[in-house]
Scaffold this motif. Structure first.
Motif, mmCIF file in Angstrom:
data_model
loop_
_atom_site.group_PDB
_atom_site.id
_atom_site.type_symbol
_atom_site.label_atom_id
_atom_site.label_comp_id
_atom_site.label_asym_id
_atom_site.label_seq_id
_atom_site.Cartn_x
_atom_site.Cartn_y
_atom_site.Cartn_z
ATOM 1 N N ILE A 287 0.831 -1.216 0.000
ATOM 2 C CA ILE A 287 0.000 0.000 0.000
ATOM 3 C C ILE A 287 0.862 1.263 0.000
ATOM 4 N N ARG A 288 2.160 1.112 -0.236
ATOM 5 C CA ARG A 288 3.081 2.255 -0.141
ATOM 6 C C ARG A 288 2.555 3.452 -0.942
ATOM 7 N N GLY A 289 2.667 4.616 -0.314
ATOM 8 C CA GLY A 289 2.200 5.843 -0.957
ATOM 9 C C GLY A 289 0.751 6.172 -0.666
ATOM 10 N N SER A 290 0.056 5.300 0.069
ATOM 11 C CA SER A 290 -1.362 5.549 0.359
ATOM 12 C C SER A 290 -1.555 6.639 1.403
ATOM 13 N N PHE A 291 -0.523 6.863 2.249
ATOM 14 C CA PHE A 291 -0.630 7.850 3.318
ATOM 15 C C PHE A 291 0.492 8.881 3.183
ATOM 16 N N SER A 292 0.596 9.765 4.132
ATOM 17 C CA SER A 292 1.494 10.920 4.005
ATOM 18 C C SER A 292 2.968 10.554 4.000
ATOM 19 N N SER A 293 3.329 9.409 4.597
ATOM 20 C CA SER A 293 4.732 8.999 4.661
ATOM 21 C C SER A 293 4.800 7.486 4.800
ATOM 22 N N ILE A 294 6.009 6.946 4.602
ATOM 23 C CA ILE A 294 6.201 5.507 4.742
ATOM 24 C C ILE A 294 5.954 5.080 6.186
ATOM 25 N N PHE A 295 6.251 5.995 7.125
ATOM 26 C CA PHE A 295 5.987 5.699 8.540
ATOM 27 C C PHE A 295 4.495 5.492 8.771
ATOM 28 N N MET A 296 3.655 6.362 8.185
ATOM 29 C CA MET A 296 2.211 6.230 8.367
ATOM 30 C C MET A 296 1.669 5.011 7.618
ATOM 31 N N ASP A 297 2.296 4.677 6.477
ATOM 32 C CA ASP A 297 1.919 3.434 5.794
ATOM 33 C C ASP A 297 2.129 2.246 6.734
ATOM 34 N N PHE A 298 3.308 2.220 7.367
ATOM 35 C CA PHE A 298 3.624 1.115 8.280
ATOM 36 C C PHE A 298 2.735 1.157 9.515
ATOM 37 N N HIS A 299 2.476 2.360 10.009
ATOM 38 C CA HIS A 299 1.639 2.511 11.212
ATOM 39 C C HIS A 299 0.257 1.907 11.003
ATOM 40 N N HIS A 300 -0.405 2.268 9.908
ATOM 41 C CA HIS A 300 -1.744 1.744 9.635
ATOM 42 C C HIS A 300 -1.707 0.251 9.292
ATOM 43 N N SER A 301 -0.648 -0.170 8.612
ATOM 44 C CA SER A 301 -0.509 -1.601 8.307
ATOM 45 C C SER A 301 -0.369 -2.409 9.587
ATOM 46 N N LEU A 302 0.489 -1.926 10.490
ATOM 47 C CA LEU A 302 0.723 -2.642 11.746
ATOM 48 C C LEU A 302 -0.532 -2.656 12.611
ATOM 49 N N LEU A 303 -1.267 -1.533 12.635
ATOM 50 C CA LEU A 303 -2.495 -1.496 13.433
ATOM 51 C C LEU A 303 -3.495 -2.523 12.925
ATOM 52 N N GLN A 304 -3.661 -2.589 11.599
ATOM 53 C CA GLN A 304 -4.637 -3.536 11.055
ATOM 54 C C GLN A 304 -4.187 -4.977 11.238
ATOM 55 N N VAL A 305 -2.904 -5.239 11.051
ATOM 56 C CA VAL A 305 -2.398 -6.602 11.237
ATOM 57 C C VAL A 305 -2.537 -7.023 12.695
ATOM 58 N N ALA A 306 -2.130 -6.151 13.621
ATOM 59 C CA ALA A 306 -2.242 -6.466 15.049
ATOM 60 C C ALA A 306 -3.702 -6.644 15.441
ATOM 61 N N SER A 307 -4.569 -5.808 14.901
ATOM 62 C CA SER A 307 -5.997 -5.880 15.213
ATOM 63 C C SER A 307 -6.615 -7.193 14.741
ATOM 64 N N ILE A 308 -6.259 -7.615 13.529
ATOM 65 C CA ILE A 308 -6.812 -8.851 12.976
ATOM 66 C C ILE A 308 -6.164 -10.074 13.616
ATOM 67 N N MET A 309 -4.845 -10.059 13.755
ATOM 68 C CA MET A 309 -4.113 -11.202 14.307
ATOM 69 C C MET A 309 -4.527 -11.483 15.756
ATOM 70 N N THR A 310 -4.753 -10.433 16.529
ATOM 71 C CA THR A 310 -5.167 -10.612 17.930
ATOM 72 C C THR A 310 -6.675 -10.765 18.052
ATOM 73 N N THR A 311 -7.368 -10.725 16.922
ATOM 74 C CA THR A 311 -8.833 -10.828 16.824
ATOM 75 C C THR A 311 -9.537 -9.692 17.569
ATOM 76 N N THR A 312 -8.896 -8.509 17.600
ATOM 77 C CA THR A 312 -9.532 -7.362 18.253
ATOM 78 C C THR A 312 -10.578 -6.738 17.341
ATOM 79 N N GLY A 313 -10.178 -6.332 16.148
ATOM 80 C CA GLY A 313 -11.154 -5.810 15.196
ATOM 81 C C GLY A 313 -11.231 -4.306 15.094
ATOM 82 N N PHE A 314 -10.289 -3.571 15.715
ATOM 83 C CA PHE A 314 -10.234 -2.125 15.521
ATOM 84 C C PHE A 314 -9.815 -1.819 14.085
#
Length: 478
Positions: A287-314
């Motif tokens: 999804i690179r380039g979808s957000f303002s910086s590569i840091f924010m790309d990683f931030h949103h990717s990590l949040l979604q992966v952690a949310s799904i992997m831990t079955t939280t759902g945020f």
């Protein structure tokens, strides 16, 4: 079957639920909300039913695995049936089945919702929705065991039936002490996250309720966009605590008693963390380039992966619009889930590790027929019973998954919606893709489909056997 002890424990469950309902009543008083009367009525009903049932003392407090499985299944059904009443009585959710769906989704820490405007809910209603995640995260019967021990070693059957994972052991000789240690760790993590969220600027009410949802790995939110409106700092705190709560709580106990070497030996935790960060890097690249910086790309990717992997759902973004590779990867993580002995759901990383090791051994036996191969985990040989039970679990998992997928297909929705809806509810994740994505919900599903998904949520949370034992006719024969 010792019916008297089952009735006795169910009455204690009702009393505890009545005690839990005091908190939303207090919240309603603080904010002056009339919806508090619905919680008051339900609280009194739970306490009265619990008190009446306790008047008839059990003839024997001894129970075995069968009673343990039945008691746990019925306890989750009873607490959900009663917990739905405030939504229904207050008129917040007009249909009782919808109210039951929302409540089961809360207690099982699934996080899928039929509500389309959560921001209009009263504070007391919001508090109860998210508090159900915290109650269900560690398990209501584990809490009861921590406070009110039953009969000696027999109460281990309750803990085994309610605790997620391929096997459950005692941290210390007494089951009550084990339950107290687990809830002690749970409480500490809860308090620490509340403090950190307050530091990031979240109001106290938001910090407390979002923490309930995070440490219980549930996923209900106070806002329609989940956690997207929160600051990057607040989202980062949520990411950290989602990952922490997806780890086996036995690891924290090892640190607590100053045995860190044993904690670091956990293969499951290493694989769990590896899957999270490797998946986040792959999605960041996709999804690179979808957000303002590569840091924010990683931030949103990590949040979604952690949310799904831990079955939280945020959700911090609508990942329904992400490329297909990222969506498929998130779907696969939905099926895996968190670690055994955590508050997360899913198939569990430990089972996945054991299955891959079993496959490796089988391939090796083809090449070297006379060799003797055993499955090892954390340097210890696993008994044949453990590997066999995991294989049986996989068969049950696939069977229930396919049957549920077939049944809800009667709705006529698209393939992706149906299959991800079943995966999300059976694994206690909540959001799926398309209609049930982070921007959607389950309001358009038929009553029949909602009942199927309710069954999936409870069955997935209890990992099949307790519910299957409950539904087996032979269980009730003398």
């Amino acid at each position: 079957m010792n019916y008297s002890i089952i009735r006795y424990i169910l009455c204690r469950v009702l009393e505890f639920e009545g005690a839990f309902l005091i908190l939303p009543c207090i919240v309603a008083c603080i904010y002056g909300e009339k919806e508090g009367f619905a919680f008051l009525i339900t609280m009194l009903l739970c306490l009265i039913l619990g008190f009446i049932g306790k008047l008839f003392k059990p003839k024997s407090k001894v129970f075995y695995a069968k009673e343990g499985f039945v008691t746990v299944s019925l306890s989750w059904i009873v607490i959900s049936v009663m917990g739905a009443l405030p939504f229904y009585i207050s008129g917040t959710i007009p249909g009782y089945i919808d109210a039951l769906f929302e409540t089961v989704s809360g207690f099982t820490t699934t996080g899928g919702s039929i509500l389309t405007d959560v921001e209009s809910l009263a504070h007391c209603t919001q508090f109860w929705r998210l508090f159900t995640h915290w109650i269900g995260g560690m398990g209501v019967l584990v809490l009861i065991l921590a406070i009110l021990p039953l009969s000696g070693s027999y109460n281990m059957h309750l803990m085994r039936a309610e605790s997620p994972g391929p096997s459950v052991g005692k941290l210390v000789p007494k089951v009550r002490n084990t339950a107290m240690i687990l809830y002690g760790i749970y409480l500490v993590i809860t308090v620490v996250e509340i403090l950190f969220l307050c530091i990031t600027g979240l109001p106290l009410f938001d910090a407390v309720t979002i923490t309930f949802s995070t440490v219980g790995t549930g996923g209900f939110g106070l806002l329609g966009d989940s956690v997207a409106s929160y600051s990057t700092a607040a989202q980062s705190v949520i990411i950290i605590f989602m990952i922490l709560c997806g780890i086996n709580f036995n690891v924290y106990y090892m640190f607590l008693i100053k045995r860190p070497k044993e904690a670091f030996k956990s293969e499951e935790v290493r694989v769990y963390l590896l899957l999270i960060f490797v998946s986040a890097f792959f999605i960041t690249w996709n999804i690179r380039g979808s957000f303002s910086s590569i840091f924010m790309d990683f931030h949103h990717s990590l949040l979604q992966v952690a949310s799904i992997m831990t079955t939280t759902g945020f959700a911090s973004v609508d990942y329904n619009v992400w490329p297909e590779f990222s969506k498929v990867l998130l779907f696969l993580l939905t099926l895996i889930g968190a670690c055994a002995g955590s508050t997360g759901g899913g198939f569990k990383v430990s089972r996945l590790v054991v299955l891959f090791k079993s496959i490796k051994n089988e391939i090796s036996l083809v090449v070297h027929p006379r060799s003797v191969k055993k499955v090892h985990m954390d340097g210890k040989m696993l008994p044949e019973g453990v590997t066999r039970s995991i294989q049986v679990y996989l068969m049950i998992y696939v069977s229930v998954f396919l049957a549920s997928f077939l049944l809800i297909s009667l709705n006529g929705f698209d393939f992706t919606t149906n299959i991800t809806a079943v995966a999300a509810n059976l694994n206690n994740v909540g959001p799926g893709l398309n209609m049930v994505g982070p921007a959607g919900g389950y309001s358009e599903f038929s009553v029949f489909s909602k009942l199927v998904l309710i069954f999936d949520m409870i069955t997935g949370r209890l990992e099949f056997l307790p519910m299957l034992v409950l539904l087996t006719p032979g269980t009730w024969k003398k």
